[in-house]
Design a protein around this motif. Structure first.
Motif, PDB file in Angstrom:
ATOM      1  N   GLU A 124       0.818  -1.211   0.000  1.00  0.00           N
ATOM      2  CA  GLU A 124       0.000   0.000   0.000  1.00  0.00           C
ATOM      3  C   GLU A 124       0.855   1.267   0.000  1.00  0.00           C
ATOM      4  N   ALA A 125       2.080   1.168   0.508  1.00  0.00           N
ATOM      5  CA  ALA A 125       2.959   2.334   0.531  1.00  0.00           C
ATOM      6  C   ALA A 125       3.310   2.802  -0.873  1.00  0.00           C
ATOM      7  N   LEU A 126       3.185   1.911  -1.863  1.00  0.00           N
ATOM      8  CA  LEU A 126       3.529   2.262  -3.242  1.00  0.00           C
ATOM      9  C   LEU A 126       2.348   2.862  -4.007  1.00  0.00           C
ATOM     10  N   MET A 127       1.172   2.932  -3.371  1.00  0.00           N
ATOM     11  CA  MET A 127      -0.018   3.414  -4.063  1.00  0.00           C
ATOM     12  C   MET A 127      -0.092   4.929  -4.139  1.00  0.00           C
ATOM     13  N   GLY A 128       0.610   5.615  -3.214  1.00  0.00           N
ATOM     14  CA  GLY A 128       0.444   7.061  -3.146  1.00  0.00           C
ATOM     15  C   GLY A 128      -0.982   7.382  -2.737  1.00  0.00           C
ATOM     16  N   ASP A 129      -1.617   8.299  -3.455  1.00  0.00           N
ATOM     17  CA  ASP A 129      -3.007   8.677  -3.169  1.00  0.00           C
ATOM     18  C   ASP A 129      -4.010   7.834  -3.950  1.00  0.00           C
ATOM     19  N   GLN A 130      -3.526   6.869  -4.702  1.00  0.00           N
ATOM     20  CA  GLN A 130      -4.421   6.029  -5.494  1.00  0.00           C
ATOM     21  C   GLN A 130      -5.082   4.973  -4.613  1.00  0.00           C
ATOM     22  N   ALA A 131      -6.139   4.373  -5.134  1.00  0.00           N
ATOM     23  CA  ALA A 131      -6.849   3.336  -4.400  1.00  0.00           C
ATOM     24  C   ALA A 131      -6.324   1.938  -4.732  1.00  0.00           C
ATOM     25  N   TYR A 132      -5.464   1.853  -5.752  1.00  0.00           N
ATOM     26  CA  TYR A 132      -5.022   0.533  -6.217  1.00  0.00           C
ATOM     27  C   TYR A 132      -3.756   0.706  -7.042  1.00  0.00           C
ATOM     28  N   GLY A 133      -2.925  -0.320  -7.036  1.00  0.00           N
ATOM     29  CA  GLY A 133      -1.797  -0.370  -7.962  1.00  0.00           C
ATOM     30  C   GLY A 133      -0.589   0.436  -7.529  1.00  0.00           C
ATOM     31  N   LEU A 134       0.218   0.795  -8.511  1.00  0.00           N
ATOM     32  CA  LEU A 134       1.486   1.496  -8.285  1.00  0.00           C
ATOM     33  C   LEU A 134       1.364   2.954  -8.696  1.00  0.00           C
ATOM     34  N   HIS A 135       1.976   3.832  -7.891  1.00  0.00           N
ATOM     35  CA  HIS A 135       2.059   5.252  -8.224  1.00  0.00           C
ATOM     36  C   HIS A 135       3.538   5.555  -8.472  1.00  0.00           C
ATOM     37  N   PRO A 136       3.978   5.609  -9.733  1.00  0.00           N
ATOM     38  CA  PRO A 136       5.411   5.728 -10.029  1.00  0.00           C
ATOM     39  C   PRO A 136       6.139   6.840  -9.273  1.00  0.00           C
ATOM     40  N   PRO A 137       5.575   8.055  -9.109  1.00  0.00           N
ATOM     41  CA  PRO A 137       6.302   9.066  -8.329  1.00  0.00           C
ATOM     42  C   PRO A 137       6.533   8.643  -6.881  1.00  0.00           C
ATOM     43  N   THR A 138       5.592   7.895  -6.295  1.00  0.00           N
ATOM     44  CA  THR A 138       5.772   7.420  -4.926  1.00  0.00           C
ATOM     45  C   THR A 138       6.847   6.346  -4.867  1.00  0.00           C
ATOM     46  N   VAL A 139       6.845   5.448  -5.836  1.00  0.00           N
ATOM     47  CA  VAL A 139       7.891   4.428  -5.907  1.00  0.00           C
ATOM     48  C   VAL A 139       9.259   5.092  -6.025  1.00  0.00           C
ATOM     49  N   GLU A 140       9.353   6.127  -6.859  1.00  0.00           N
ATOM     50  CA  GLU A 140      10.624   6.831  -7.048  1.00  0.00           C
ATOM     51  C   GLU A 140      11.056   7.529  -5.753  1.00  0.00           C
ATOM     52  N   ARG A 141      10.100   8.125  -5.030  1.00  0.00           N
ATOM     53  CA  ARG A 141      10.447   8.812  -3.775  1.00  0.00           C
ATOM     54  C   ARG A 141      11.028   7.829  -2.760  1.00  0.00           C
ATOM     55  N   ALA A 195      12.407   4.951  -3.454  1.00  0.00           N
ATOM     56  CA  ALA A 195      13.694   4.493  -3.988  1.00  0.00           C
ATOM     57  C   ALA A 195      14.801   5.493  -3.669  1.00  0.00           C
ATOM     58  N   ARG A 196      14.490   6.784  -3.752  1.00  0.00           N
ATOM     59  CA  ARG A 196      15.492   7.808  -3.420  1.00  0.00           C
ATOM     60  C   ARG A 196      15.900   7.727  -1.950  1.00  0.00           C
ATOM     61  N   GLU A 197      14.914   7.479  -1.076  1.00  0.00           N
ATOM     62  CA  GLU A 197      15.225   7.325   0.352  1.00  0.00           C
ATOM     63  C   GLU A 197      16.172   6.137   0.565  1.00  0.00           C
ATOM     64  N   VAL A 198      15.885   5.041  -0.125  1.00  0.00           N
ATOM     65  CA  VAL A 198      16.717   3.846   0.002  1.00  0.00           C
ATOM     66  C   VAL A 198      18.118   4.116  -0.548  1.00  0.00           C
ATOM     67  N   LYS A 199      18.188   4.786  -1.675  1.00  0.00           N
ATOM     68  CA  LYS A 199      19.482   5.090  -2.299  1.00  0.00           C
ATOM     69  C   LYS A 199      20.351   5.961  -1.394  1.00  0.00           C
ATOM     70  N   VAL A 200      19.742   6.942  -0.743  1.00  0.00           N
ATOM     71  CA  VAL A 200      20.496   7.819   0.162  1.00  0.00           C
ATOM     72  C   VAL A 200      21.109   7.007   1.305  1.00  0.00           C
ATOM     73  N   VAL A 201      20.322   6.102   1.875  1.00  0.00           N
ATOM     74  CA  VAL A 201      20.831   5.266   2.968  1.00  0.00           C
ATOM     75  C   VAL A 201      21.916   4.323   2.460  1.00  0.00           C
ATOM     76  N   HIS A 202      21.715   3.775   1.272  1.00  0.00           N
ATOM     77  CA  HIS A 202      22.720   2.894   0.674  1.00  0.00           C
ATOM     78  C   HIS A 202      24.032   3.639   0.464  1.00  0.00           C
ATOM     79  N   ASP A 203      23.936   4.905   0.095  1.00  0.00           N
ATOM     80  CA  ASP A 203      25.135   5.721  -0.103  1.00  0.00           C
ATOM     81  C   ASP A 203      25.870   6.016   1.201  1.00  0.00           C
ATOM     82  N   MET A 204      25.190   5.799   2.335  1.00  0.00           N
ATOM     83  CA  MET A 204      25.834   5.958   3.638  1.00  0.00           C
ATOM     84  C   MET A 204      26.699   4.748   3.979  1.00  0.00           C
ATOM     85  N   GLY A 205      26.671   3.727   3.115  1.00  0.00           N
ATOM     86  CA  GLY A 205      27.467   2.534   3.355  1.00  0.00           C
ATOM     87  C   GLY A 205      26.691   1.403   3.991  1.00  0.00           C
TER      88      GLY A 205
END
Length: 243
Positions: A21-38, A40-50
Motif C-alpha cells: 500500500e505504501a507504493l499506491m500514493g493517493d491512489q486506491a489501487y496499484g502502483l504510483h510511479p512518483p511514490t515508488v521513485e520517492r 527508492a530515493r530514500e533507500v538510495k540515500v541510505v545505501h550511499d551511507m554505506g
C-alpha cells in the motif's frame, strides 16, 4: 561511495519492510510511479551511507491473499496470488533504484528465472557484500505466511542488525493514532508487550521470530521525507521493539 559530508550510519546491514500500500500514493489501487521513485530515493540515500540493504515489499496494493480467501477463494491459491503481487512490486522498485544508479537484485522464493533470481542464501549474502540492494520477493514461498514473517526470516538469514518497518505513522502507539487523538506513542516496547497488547506492528509469527533471535524492529514513518536516513544517523522519531 559515501563522501565526508554523509553521516555515519548506526547499522551495517538492515532489512527494510514496507507494505504494498505504501507504493499506491493517493491512489486506491496499484502502483504510483512518483511514490515508488520517492521511496527508492530514500533507500538510495541510505545505501550511499554505506549501509547494506535488504528489502521486502508486501503485495496488498495489487492482491491480498487473506482478502481473497475471505471472499470465498481457496486460501492456498489466494496466498500464491499474493506472492506474485509482491514480485511485481519488487520489479517496480528495482527499476526505480536502477534509474538512480543503484545496483539491485530481485530474489524470488518462487522460481521465475526470466525476471528474478531464485533464493539461494549464500548468493544473496554475496550480493550484499558487493553492495547490491537485495529485494526479496514472493514471501517465504509458502502459503499461510505473511510478508512480515518473510522479512523477519530473511533478516535473520542475512544476518541483518535490525528490521526497519516503514508505516504511515512515526512509531508504535497504544491505539490507532489515526482515529484516536489521545493515542500514546512508545519510544521502546518489548516483543512480549506487543504480543500481549495485540499491537499491530507485525503479525504474531514475525514478532515471535524476531524475539527468538533478538532482532530489533524499528517502526518509523515512511511518509516523512528523510526519515529512513535520519534514524540510521541516530535521529528522528520512531519506536524500537526489543527484548
Amino acid at each position: 561511495m559515501p563522501d565526508s559530508d554523509t553521516p555515519k550510519a548506526t547499522f551495517r546491514r538492515v532489512m527494510l519492510k514496507i507494505s504494498g500500500e505504501a507504493l499506491m500514493g493517493d491512489q486506491a489501487y496499484g502502483l504510483h510511479p512518483p511514490t515508488v521513485e520517492r521511496i527508492a530515493r530514500e533507500v538510495k540515500v541510505v545505501h550511499d551511507m554505506g549501509v547494506e540493504i535488504c528489502m521486502v515489499i508486501g503485495g496488498g496494493n495489487i492482491f491480498r491473499g487473506l482478502q481473497g480467501s475471505a471472499q470465498g477463494m481457496e486460501r492456498t491459491t489466494a496466498d500464491y496470488m499474493g506472492m506474485l503481487a509482491t514480485v511485481m512490486n519488487a520489479l517496480a522498485m528495482q527499476s526505480a533504484l536502477e534509474e538512480l544508479g543503484a545496483f539491485c537484485r530481485v530474489i524470488s522464493a518462487i522460481r521465475m528465472d526470466e525476471v528474478a533470481e531464485p533464493y539461494i542464501r549464500r548468493r544473496a549474502v554475496r550480493h550484499l557484500e558487493k553492495k547490491r540492494i537485495c529485494i526479496f520477493a514472493a514471501g517465504t514461498g509458502n502459503p499461510y505466511f505473511t510478508t512480515d514473517t518473510a522479512a523477519t526470516l530473511r533478516a535473520n538469514e542475512m544476518a541483518c542488525e535490525a528490521i526497519f518497518k516503514g508505516t504511515k505513522v512515526d512509531g508504535v502507539y497504544d491505539k490507532d493514532p489515526m482515529t484516536n487523538p489521545d493515542a500514546v506513542r512508545y519510544d521502546r516496547i518489548s516483543y512480549d508487550d506487543v504480543l500481549t497488547k495485540h499491537l499491530k506492528v507485525m503479525d504474531a509469527s514475525a514478532i515471535a521470530l524476531a524475539r527468538d533471535n533478538n532482532l530489533p524492529i524499528i517502526v518509523f514513518s515512511l511518509d516523512e521525507p528523510g526519515g529512513f536516513k535520519g534514524i540510521l544517523a541516530g535521529e528522528g522519531t520512531y519506536t524500537t521493539v526489543h527484548a
